[in-house]
Design a protein around this motif. Structure first.
Motif, short mmCIF file in Angstrom:
data_model
loop_
_atom_site.label_atom_id
_atom_site.label_comp_id
_atom_site.label_asym_id
_atom_site.label_seq_id
_atom_site.Cartn_x
_atom_site.Cartn_y
_atom_site.Cartn_z
N ALA A 88 -5.43 -14.97 18.00
CA ALA A 88 -5.28 -13.83 18.89
C ALA A 88 -3.84 -13.34 18.88
CB ALA A 88 -5.69 -14.23 20.30
N PRO A 89 -3.61 -12.07 19.25
CA PRO A 89 -2.23 -11.56 19.36
C PRO A 89 -1.43 -12.39 20.36
CG PRO A 89 -3.80 -9.75 19.44
CD PRO A 89 -4.61 -11.02 19.53
N THR A 90 -0.13 -12.34 20.20
CA THR A 90 0.76 -13.14 21.06
C THR A 90 1.65 -12.27 21.94
OG1 THR A 90 2.39 -13.26 19.27
CG2 THR A 90 0.78 -15.06 19.43
N GLY A 149 -3.89 -8.50 27.82
CA GLY A 149 -3.72 -7.07 27.58
C GLY A 149 -2.26 -6.72 27.39
N ARG A 150 -2.06 -5.59 26.69
CA ARG A 150 -0.72 -5.07 26.48
C ARG A 150 -0.35 -4.13 27.62
NH1 ARG A 150 -2.58 -4.75 20.87
NH2 ARG A 150 -1.58 -6.45 19.71
N ALA A 151 0.91 -3.79 27.68
CA ALA A 151 1.39 -2.84 28.69
C ALA A 151 0.79 -1.46 28.42
CB ALA A 151 2.92 -2.77 28.65
N PRO A 152 0.64 -0.62 29.48
CA PRO A 152 0.08 0.71 29.29
C PRO A 152 0.87 1.53 28.28
CG PRO A 152 0.25 0.16 31.63
CD PRO A 152 0.98 -0.91 30.87
N ASP A 153 0.16 2.37 27.52
CA ASP A 153 0.79 3.24 26.55
C ASP A 153 0.13 4.61 26.66
OD1 ASP A 153 2.04 4.46 24.44
OD2 ASP A 153 0.99 3.32 22.87
N GLY A 154 0.69 5.47 27.54
CA GLY A 154 0.17 6.81 27.70
C GLY A 154 -1.28 6.85 28.16
N GLY A 155 -1.65 6.02 29.11
CA GLY A 155 -3.02 6.01 29.62
C GLY A 155 -3.97 5.16 28.81
N LYS A 156 -3.48 4.47 27.79
CA LYS A 156 -4.32 3.60 26.98
C LYS A 156 -3.77 2.19 27.00
CE LYS A 156 -5.69 7.31 23.80
NZ LYS A 156 -5.78 7.74 22.39
N THR A 157 -4.65 1.24 26.77
CA THR A 157 -4.21 -0.15 26.67
C THR A 157 -5.16 -0.92 25.76
OG1 THR A 157 -3.54 -2.13 27.91
CG2 THR A 157 -5.50 -0.99 28.68
N ALA A 158 -4.61 -1.87 25.03
CA ALA A 158 -5.39 -2.76 24.18
C ALA A 158 -5.54 -4.10 24.88
CB ALA A 158 -4.70 -2.94 22.83
N THR A 159 -6.74 -4.62 24.93
CA THR A 159 -7.00 -5.90 25.57
C THR A 159 -7.81 -6.77 24.63
OG1 THR A 159 -9.10 -5.30 26.62
CG2 THR A 159 -7.09 -4.70 27.79
N TRP A 160 -7.82 -8.06 24.91
CA TRP A 160 -8.59 -8.99 24.09
C TRP A 160 -8.92 -10.26 24.86
CZ3 TRP A 160 -3.47 -7.84 23.42
CH2 TRP A 160 -2.55 -8.88 23.53
N VAL A 161 -9.85 -11.04 24.33
CA VAL A 161 -10.21 -12.32 24.92
C VAL A 161 -10.04 -13.39 23.86
CG1 VAL A 161 -12.66 -11.92 24.38
CG2 VAL A 161 -12.03 -13.64 26.09
N GLN A 162 -9.47 -14.51 24.26
CA GLN A 162 -9.29 -15.62 23.34
C GLN A 162 -9.86 -16.89 23.93
OE1 GLN A 162 -4.95 -15.03 23.36
NE2 GLN A 162 -4.73 -17.16 24.05
N ASP A 163 -10.29 -17.81 23.04
CA ASP A 163 -10.85 -19.07 23.51
C ASP A 163 -9.74 -20.07 23.77
OD1 ASP A 163 -10.14 -20.11 21.01
OD2 ASP A 163 -12.18 -19.99 20.21
N ARG A 164 -10.13 -21.28 24.13
CA ARG A 164 -9.14 -22.29 24.52
C ARG A 164 -8.24 -22.71 23.35
NH1 ARG A 164 -12.05 -27.04 27.04
NH2 ARG A 164 -13.60 -25.49 27.65
N ASP A 165 -8.69 -22.43 22.11
CA ASP A 165 -7.89 -22.76 20.93
C ASP A 165 -7.03 -21.60 20.46
OD1 ASP A 165 -8.98 -25.39 20.71
OD2 ASP A 165 -10.80 -24.53 19.83
N GLY A 166 -7.04 -20.49 21.22
CA GLY A 166 -6.23 -19.34 20.84
C GLY A 166 -6.86 -18.44 19.81
#
Length: 284
Positions: free
Chosen positions: A165-167, A255-272
């Motif tokens: 997952a992203p860091t 999730g990432r910080a807002p960017d002009g009304g948009k945001t990227a989010t994700w879900v990761q498991d316990r192993d990353g």
């Protein structure tokens, strides 16, 4: 790969389901999401992403197959592959559902695409769902489901290889996917797929190591977290699930910080490992 004439005839077919957005149902949803049920009143607007709790098919018990889904051809096309899992969604939310509304969902078979994938022969079904209140469109959704061949006896169900997952998350929320939580969500959405509650079936018939988290719940929790961290009103989102999660796991919603009304989010498991991604758009 050509589509059979029987399946071609399903493309464009529509079904309509109506449901009143009742206060009792809304309060049960709130309780499942650990919110105060008494905080909701008749006539109030619902959170935009709650539309999926309503206007779901109510198939007769005699039409339910051994996997817990309605039998092929009852609600969805008779695709000749036995294993079905949700994969992605594309949603726009131009309107608002309110408690007390009579809502209508039109479900249309938008596409049926057979293909050869890395994990074997699959068919992708795309459904188009349009929710209306009083003739006005409040939600438009395209939903993808992937149909696969059954695993051979003793063979594990194919999954995508691990992908870190992203860091660079600006926020993180941990959630425990307890059995009661998954059960209550499946009950509220009228989803009887046995992989979510029958461990023997999940292992013995579909080749999973344990009961499988409901993908709709994963997206619900990730949207809840995104809405809590973003200003404005949720206007739409796209979602893609890439790797199964199992009941009892602890997941991290990011999730990432807002960017002009948009945001990227994700879900990761316990192993990353990255298990799903969701891009949201918010209106002022």
């Amino acid at each position: 790969m050509e589509l059979s004439k029987e399946l071609q005839a399903w493309v464009g077919r529509r079904r309509v389901v109506e449901e009143d957005i009742s206060l009792g149902t809304v309060r049960r949803i709130a309780a499942m999401l650990d919110m105060d049920p008494a905080g909701f009143r008749q006539g109030e607007a619902l959170p935009p992403h709650w539309f999926g709790f309503f206007c779901n098919e109510a198939s007769r018990q005699s039409d339910i197959g051994t996997d817990g889904h309605p039998n092929p051809g009852v609600v969805l096309p008779p695709i000749p592959l036995p294993r079905r899992m949700g994969a992605g969604r594309r949603v726009t939310i131009p309107g608002t559902l309110r408690i007390g509304d009579m809502a209508e969902r039109t479900a249309e078979v938008a596409a049926i695409v057979p293909k050869q994938a890395r994990t074997g022969f699959i068919t992708v079904l795309t459904m188009r769902h349009t929710y209306r209140v009083g003739g006005q469109v409040v939600v438009e959704e395209e939903f993808d489901a992937v149909y696969r061949e059954a695993p051979k006896p003793g063979e594990a169900s194919p999954v995508a290889p691990p992908n870190p997952a992203p860091t660079d998350a600006a926020w993180r929320v941990e959630r425990h996917l307890s059995s009661p939580l998954v059960f209550r969500y499946s009950a509220l959405t009228w989803n009887a797929h046995r992989i979510h509650y029958d461990a023997d079936y999940a292992r013995g018939e579909e080749g999973y190591p344990a009961t499988v988290q409901n993908g709709g719940l994963t997206m619900q929790l990730l949207l809840d977290a995104a809405v809590a961290h973003m200003p404005g009103r949720l206007a739409g989102f796209t979602a893609r699930l890439t790797r199964p999660i199992y009941v009892g796991d602890i997941i991290t919603l990011c999730g990432r910080a807002p960017d002009g009304g948009k945001t990227a989010t994700w879900v990761q498991d316990r192993d990353g490992n990255l298990c799903g991604q969701l891009d949201c758009e918010f209106a002022a």
